[in-house]
Design an enzyme around this catalytic site. Sequence first.
Site, PDB file in Angstrom:
ATOM      1  N   LYS A   1       0.829  -1.212   0.000  1.00  0.00           N
ATOM      2  CA  LYS A   1       0.000   0.000   0.000  1.00  0.00           C
ATOM      3  C   LYS A   1       0.860   1.257   0.000  1.00  0.00           C
ATOM      4  O   LYS A   1       0.497   2.264  -0.614  1.00  0.00           O
ATOM      5  CB  LYS A   1      -0.964  -0.020   1.185  1.00  0.00           C
ATOM      6  CG  LYS A   1      -2.084  -1.025   1.024  1.00  0.00           C
ATOM      7  CD  LYS A   1      -2.886  -1.210   2.296  1.00  0.00           C
ATOM      8  CE  LYS A   1      -3.808  -2.417   2.200  1.00  0.00           C
ATOM      9  NZ  LYS A   1      -4.394  -2.759   3.519  1.00  0.00           N
TER      10      LYS A   1
ATOM     11  N   LYS B   1      -7.867 -16.731 -12.582  1.00  0.00           N
ATOM     12  CA  LYS B   1      -9.220 -16.909 -12.041  1.00  0.00           C
ATOM     13  C   LYS B   1     -10.005 -15.614 -12.125  1.00  0.00           C
ATOM     14  O   LYS B   1      -9.439 -14.555 -12.403  1.00  0.00           O
ATOM     15  CB  LYS B   1      -9.132 -17.404 -10.588  1.00  0.00           C
ATOM     16  CG  LYS B   1      -8.190 -16.598  -9.721  1.00  0.00           C
ATOM     17  CD  LYS B   1      -8.135 -17.171  -8.316  1.00  0.00           C
ATOM     18  CE  LYS B   1      -7.367 -16.238  -7.406  1.00  0.00           C
ATOM     19  NZ  LYS B   1      -7.785 -16.207  -6.044  1.00  0.00           N
TER      20      LYS B   1
ATOM     21  N   LYS C   1     -11.820  -9.125  -9.574  1.00  0.00           N
ATOM     22  CA  LYS C   1     -12.426  -7.814  -9.740  1.00  0.00           C
ATOM     23  C   LYS C   1     -11.521  -6.877 -10.528  1.00  0.00           C
ATOM     24  O   LYS C   1     -11.992  -6.008 -11.257  1.00  0.00           O
ATOM     25  CB  LYS C   1     -12.691  -7.239  -8.348  1.00  0.00           C
ATOM     26  CG  LYS C   1     -13.882  -6.333  -8.292  1.00  0.00           C
ATOM     27  CD  LYS C   1     -14.223  -5.973  -6.861  1.00  0.00           C
ATOM     28  CE  LYS C   1     -15.001  -7.072  -6.167  1.00  0.00           C
ATOM     29  NZ  LYS C   1     -15.401  -6.710  -4.817  1.00  0.00           N
TER      30      LYS C   1
END
Length: 345
Positions: free
Chosen positions: A126, A208, A211
């Site tokens: 982050k 897979k 989002k």
Amino acid sequence: MTIDFHYLRHPMEKKKEIVMSGIRPTGFLHLGNYFGAIRNYVKMQEEFECYFMVADLHSLTTHPDTKELKANVHRVLAENIACGLDPDKVALYCQSHVHETAELYLYLNMLAYKGELEKTTTFKDKVRLNPQNVNAGLLTYPVLMTADIILHRASYVPVGKDQEQHLEMARTFANRFNHRYGEVFPEPQAFNFNQELIKVPSLDGAGKMSKSENQMATLYLADEDEMIRKKVMKAKTDSGPTEPDSPKPDYIENIFLLMKLVSSADVMQKFEADYNNCSIRYGDMKKQLAEDMVQFIAPIRNNVDAILNDEKGLKQIMEQGAEKANKSAHTTMKLVREAIGLKYY
Ligand code: TRP
């Protein structure tokens, strides 16, 4: 029917083990979330005392703009309920509705060292992605997550791989508390119902469903029927096998995998047989898959819409969840304050 977790249980009945997990309020769940996580929660609710929480406070560490928070919280609640989470069986609540979370977080912050927090992989990621917002909440994200879990003295935490380090830290902080102040908390363990989590392949044959990657390769629970058909029909295929019983290329295997999730055994068998004798027509197979997908997703989508349209019902669900979670939190926090020595009369 509402289950009163702590007080109505018969004294001879074995106490159920406690499960706790947090759900990010990012909304718009996809098929991967459904088969990978939610279906597990739905099974757990039958056997465990479950606390499932929308992590709205955690989202403030990375999303200071709260314009969409309410809609996101509503959606994630509605989607989980539409998938089978029963607010009468579990405590389904929002993190910010349980204020003692913040109190426990404060105590735990005194047990968490700057050095170990700075080493957390998610923290480093982050910082790299957003160097202008390295706030203290970001650094202590795993401490808040620990508070969520041990506030209910949970033993099991169903989480994905990406949360394993946080869970390891939760064990460290819980143990540290126990050593310093006395045994209050069990050691929380990662837990999944089926040993192996189902990975739902994406429609483009790469990885897979997710989002963040190719939107057209991911099926959302909110997708309209036509969108579902369009996405499925675009899935990669080829001209079919030329040798009987040949191995399947990955992208074909993926279509079979998706079919297995939503189609009947008969349908599966038919296309397996067609593949093995080289008579398979992928156009037909995808049409079938698309219709079975629509049959699977449409009722969930409609259910989500109905839940979202009933604001009063949603309010009641949140209140009911907060009540259960607060009851459990009060019991734990009494023990915590006493153990620490915050009791002067
Ligand atoms: N950090 C988790 C995630 O990003 C969400 C979360 C918050 C959580 N509190 C939790 C998960 C407690 C398990 C237990 O997905």
